[in-house]
Enzyme design. Structure first.
Site, PDB file in Angstrom:
ATOM      1  N   ASP A 294       0.905  -1.194  -0.111  1.00 51.01           N
ATOM      2  CA  ASP A 294      -0.064   0.016   0.108  1.00 51.01           C
ATOM      3  C   ASP A 294       0.725   1.131   0.037  1.00 51.01           C
ATOM      4  O   ASP A 294       1.992   1.321  -0.531  1.00 51.01           O
ATOM      5  CB  ASP A 294      -1.071  -0.062   1.227  1.00 51.01           C
ATOM      6  CG  ASP A 294      -2.169   0.843   1.043  1.00 51.01           C
ATOM      7  OD1 ASP A 294      -2.280   1.758   0.286  1.00 51.01           O
ATOM      8  OD2 ASP A 294      -3.261  -0.097   1.360  1.00 51.01           O
ATOM      9  N   HIS A 328       1.519   2.249  -3.381  1.00 52.97           N
ATOM     10  CA  HIS A 328       0.280   2.843  -3.834  1.00 52.97           C
ATOM     11  C   HIS A 328       0.490   4.455  -3.913  1.00 52.97           C
ATOM     12  O   HIS A 328       0.344   5.143  -4.980  1.00 52.97           O
ATOM     13  CB  HIS A 328      -1.027   2.991  -3.129  1.00 52.97           C
ATOM     14  CG  HIS A 328      -1.675   1.487  -3.300  1.00 52.97           C
ATOM     15  ND1 HIS A 328      -2.587   1.338  -2.617  1.00 52.97           N
ATOM     16  CD2 HIS A 328      -1.442   0.421  -3.833  1.00 52.97           C
ATOM     17  CE1 HIS A 328      -3.367  -0.003  -2.671  1.00 52.97           C
ATOM     18  NE2 HIS A 328      -2.350  -0.661  -3.690  1.00 52.97           N
TER      19      HIS A 328
END
Length: 474
Positions: A294, A328
């Site tokens: 992430d 991300h």
């Protein structure tokens, strides 16, 4: 509702009653450092003063070897009690270093106490058990920035000061699809899913249910974070490698004076953010390596009603010399950001991976609200990102379906270069939201497939900016 700016008024916020509770000083807007001639400092001129306040803790020269308290580095013996005894002895003696020597040490949660440095030596691995019952009884924690009584984080401290996790060894959460990670999604074959409990927790927070009554444990599947000092002062995380985390790796919450230095994170599970300062003040993240499932770094300040209830911003964060691989976002602001964020400085980082989506990313919406301001990035080299070099998305998740106005303003990107991306800038505001005063200076974006998106941005300034070798203007 009125669009007031809490960064314009002085406040002292007591986070909680009880021993060791942390009191935040007035905001920088109210007590700005004065330079020569009484002029207020702004932008990068503030960094030396912030760094002068960030001082890693030091510890007495006392050593407490966990093997002297019954720990065995065979990877099978439960060393939970031994870690606890060594930490108690160290704390009781006035502080020092709890040393983990070479070997593989299996344990449940480790709870640090004041003046204790947990030192994991080069050839040591701390293995955290996959027996979920070991992380009970519940402790005060946050799940996705919402307070609850839940599973203990793997390394945890509450209301302590002068604490550290250091060394060249490895912290291994042993998370995988067969245990913690399977809880992330919807229904699966085992019937284990965090979704019902997550929805219930968010609904309890919106109704203002007292935190002591938000009790979640076995059968709720709300994953713990890896390292979470909570309401602590003077925190150091240095040198260790973190792998296979259930969720967020390093999550200082409601802390002041935090240093995260030389840490290597390689964990690709769901919600495996690298370092998430949450409602913290004076944070330095430097010379770290992030390879995550992430966001590499995600700066937060509480979600929705909980963020507004505690009303503690994250402020004065410095990120420098870090390397971002997969993730991300390289440096992300949000999305749990209802308590506001201000004065974030990122410099001299490298970011490069086809699996890294964005370099500088803002995530917010009308359910979160929050003012995100005074964010600066300079001297960053981006090889490639999959989406945009700069992304400001105020439609994130719930979008404009809420009563709170997300605000992003005073953002500066200087001397940032990239070789490949889908977009250079991707920024979208809707009528009730605000993206304003964005400055892109001396930046060069090559290999851009689709140009820029700048919907609803006010005060966008581009100076000496090229895209695919051609000068561009706002």
């Amino acid at each position: 509702m009125p669009n007031t700016n809490p960064s314009r008024r002085t406040f002292v916020k007591t986070l909680a009653a009880g021993a060791g509770a942390l009191a935040l000083a007035p905001s920088l807007e109210a007590c700005r450092t004065l330079g020569a001639g009484g002029a207020s400092k702004t932008g990068w001129d503030l960094v030396p003063d912030i760094l002068a306040r960030i001082k890693p803790p030091t510890f007495p020269a006392r050593m407490f070897d966990v093997t002297q308290y019954g720990a065995k580095g065979d990877g099978a013996t439960d060393c939970t009690a031994a870690f606890r005894a060594a930490i108690d002895a160290c704390n009781g003696a006035g502080g020092g270093r709890v040393m983990v020597p070479a070997g593989r040490f299996l344990t449940g949660p480790i709870h640090l106490k004041s003046n204790v440095d947990l030192h994991v030596t080069k050839d040591a691995t701390v293995l955290f058990t996959t027996d979920t019952k070991a992380y009970l009884p519940q402790v005060l924690t946050r799940f996705e920035s919402t307070e609850l009584m839940g599973y203990s984080p793997f390394i945890y401290a509450l209301d302590q000061q002068n604490i550290a996790v250091t060394g060249e060894g490895t912290l291994d959460g042993q998370a995988g699809e067969e245990n913690w990670w399977r809880w992330k999604g919807g229904a699966n074959r085992s019937g284990q899913s965090q979704v019902p409990a997550r929805n219930r927790l968010v609904e309890m927070a919106e109704r203002g249910v007292p935190v002591a009554q938000r009790v979640f444990g076995e059968g709720d599947y709300l994953r713990p974070n890896f390292i979470q000092p909570y309401r602590c002062r003077n925190v150091l995380i240095e040198g260790v490698t973190i792998v296979r985390s259930p969720m967020w790796e390093i999550n200082p919450t409601l802390c002041t004076n935090v240093t995260v230095r030389g840490v290597k994170i390689a964990s690709h599970g769901p919600n495996n953010d690298g370092c998430d300062p949450d409602s913290c003040r004076d944070v330095l993240i430097e010379n770290c390596e992030f390879d995550t499932g992430d966001d590499c770094i995600a700066i937060k300040s509480g979600r929705n009603a909980d963020g507004r209830r505690l009303h503690v911003p994250t402020e004065y964060v410095i990120v420098r010399g870090c390397r971002m691989k997969d993730g991300h976002g390289g440096v992300t602001i949000g999305s749990e950001i209802s308590g506001h964020v201000r004065y974030v400085f990122a410099e001299k980082c490298t970011m490069d991976s086809p699996n890294l989506d964005r370099a500088l990313r803002f995530k917010n919406n009308a359910m979160r609200g929050g003012i995100l301001e005074h964010i600066y990035m300079r001297d960053v080299t981006v090889g490639q990102v999959a989406d945009a070099v700069l992304s400001v998305d105020l439609y994130y998740e719930e979008g404009q379906n809420g009563p709170y106005e997300p605000v992003v303003r005073d953002v500066e990107m200087r001397n940032v270069t990239s070789r490949k991306s889908k977009y250079g800038l991707y920024m979208r505001a809707y009528p009730r939201s605000e993206i304003a005063d964005v400055r892109i200076l001396d930046c060069h974006f090559d290999g851009v497939e689709k140009g820029n998106v700048t919907d609803g941005v006010r005060g966008l300034a581009l100076q000496n900016v090229t895209m695919n070798g051609r000068p561009i203007t706002a």
